[in-house]
Design an enzyme around this catalytic site. Structure first.
Site, PDB file in Angstrom:
ATOM      1  N   LYS A   1      -2.603   1.460  -1.301  1.00 58.88           N
ATOM      2  CA  LYS A   1      -1.317   0.756  -1.285  1.00 58.88           C
ATOM      3  C   LYS A   1      -0.139   1.723  -1.165  1.00 58.88           C
ATOM      4  O   LYS A   1       0.905   1.371  -0.610  1.00 58.88           O
ATOM      5  CB  LYS A   1      -1.182  -0.097  -2.544  1.00 58.88           C
ATOM      6  CG  LYS A   1      -2.070  -1.345  -2.524  1.00 58.88           C
ATOM      7  CD  LYS A   1      -1.861  -2.170  -1.263  1.00 58.88           C
ATOM      8  CE  LYS A   1      -2.481  -3.535  -1.355  1.00 58.88           C
ATOM      9  NZ  LYS A   1      -2.340  -4.300  -0.080  1.00 58.88           N
TER      10      LYS A   1
ATOM     11  N   TYR B   1      -7.360   1.449  -4.985  1.00 56.24           N
ATOM     12  CA  TYR B   1      -6.358   0.463  -4.583  1.00 56.24           C
ATOM     13  C   TYR B   1      -4.964   1.094  -4.541  1.00 56.24           C
ATOM     14  O   TYR B   1      -4.208   0.907  -3.584  1.00 56.24           O
ATOM     15  CB  TYR B   1      -6.406  -0.693  -5.578  1.00 56.24           C
ATOM     16  CG  TYR B   1      -5.460  -1.837  -5.314  1.00 56.24           C
ATOM     17  CD1 TYR B   1      -5.709  -2.750  -4.296  1.00 56.24           C
ATOM     18  CD2 TYR B   1      -4.344  -2.037  -6.125  1.00 56.24           C
ATOM     19  CE1 TYR B   1      -4.853  -3.822  -4.082  1.00 56.24           C
ATOM     20  CE2 TYR B   1      -3.496  -3.102  -5.924  1.00 56.24           C
ATOM     21  CZ  TYR B   1      -3.741  -3.992  -4.899  1.00 56.24           C
ATOM     22  OH  TYR B   1      -2.901  -5.053  -4.695  1.00 56.24           O
TER      23      TYR B   1
END
Length: 306
Positions: free
Chosen positions: A168, A164
């Site tokens: 991101k 993640y």
């Protein structure tokens, strides 16, 4: 003065619930025609279909305009079809909010690499696919606002979120380049780093904390960052009613002459190299190169004069 968005068309991915839903309702209140994107369909995930349709009904019942566009943003062809449908229906796309996301949290040592790729595909490639599909339409009309959704996990890191965090952080890199390329075309590109209570965070926080982190507390930031007077190439962090700008910056830089250009000398100079009291903002990779050359030329001359 109020922010006037009446008549604009916005696509919001992952808008069936949470932050996406809050962004959709906030824009619809301002007269924006909203495309509610989510995954699923009659044969695959009727729950997602109902969620997206439910948000569209909320907007329509309040007198606004909304349409449902069900597709997986990591599917390039499906995204192209969604954008074509929007153009056929409303003729333009003014705003894109890349909000769709998933979590597959696990420490890096225990990570399944296929799950890692899936997270990157949704967050990064989903943002790439949607941005690439709307780009020519925004260029043609000379106007566009694209908002990526990054995260503190991508900016600062968070245990168990290598997939993640990597995705991101990557969307910030995408933002940086698109903001530069879009500047002369009337396209501004920003990122939102939200801290909000969503389906992805409800098991991680106490009830009183979740109450402060309502998605609706973030959406004013999203509205501003896709408005006509929005900045560009900016990361807005938001949560619990707090708004802040996050940014990448460098220390001023220390020149090491050729005769002292060693790892040992760098270690000796580390306190100066890492001193952020005179930090600078750099607007592009080439600007960084030019700055380094200027420092080297200046300090080389000073070194020669000693």
């Amino acid at each position: 003065m109020g922010i006037d968005l009446r008549g604009q068309v916005a696509i919001i991915t992952g808008a069936g619930a949470g932050l996406g839903r809050a962004h959709a309702l906030a824009l619809a209140e301002r007269g924006v025609k909203v495309v509610i994107n989510d995954v699923g369909g009659p044969a695959r995930d009727s729950g997602s279909q109902s969620a997206a349709a439910g948000v569209a009904r909320e907007i329509q019942d309040a007198g606004g305009e909304a349409m449902v566009a069900l597709c997986d943003v990591s599917d390039e062809q499906a995204v192209a079809g969604m954008i074509a449908q929007v153009i056929d229906t409303w003729g333009r796309v003014d705003i894109l909010i890349n909000n769709a996301g998933i979590l597959r949290d696990k420490s890096f040592a225990k990570s399944d690499l296929q799950a890692f790729r899936t997270v990157v595909d949704v967050h990064l490639m989903g943002s790439v696919n949607c941005s690439h599909a709307v780009w020519p339409h925004m260029v043609k009309q000379g106007y566009g606002r694209i908002l990526m959704t990054t995260s503190a996990s991508g900016i600062y890191g968070n245990f168990g979120q290598a997939n993640y965090g990597a995705a991101k952080s990557a969307v910030v890199g995408l933002m940086n380049v698109l903001a530069i390329e879009g500047e002369s075309k009337g396209i501004r590109v920003n990122s939102l780093a939200p801290t909000a209570a969503t389906q992805m965070t409800e098991d991680l926080l106490e009830p009183q904390e979740l109450a402060r982190l309502a998605p609706e507390a973030v959406s004013p930031g999203a509205v501003f960052m896709v408005s006509p007077d929005a900045p560009t190439k900016t990361i807005l962090a938001a949560g619990a009613g707090v708004f802040a700008v996050a940014r990448m910056e460098e220390s001023a830089g220390v020149y090491l002459p050729e005769g002292k250009r060693t790892a040992e000398q760098l270690a000796l100079e580390w306190s100066r190299v890492s001193d952020m009291s005179g930090s600078v903002l750099t607007h592009s990779a080439f600007e960084q190169t030019r700055r380094y050359i200027a420092i080297a030329q200046r300090d080389a001359v000073a070194e020669a004069e000693l």
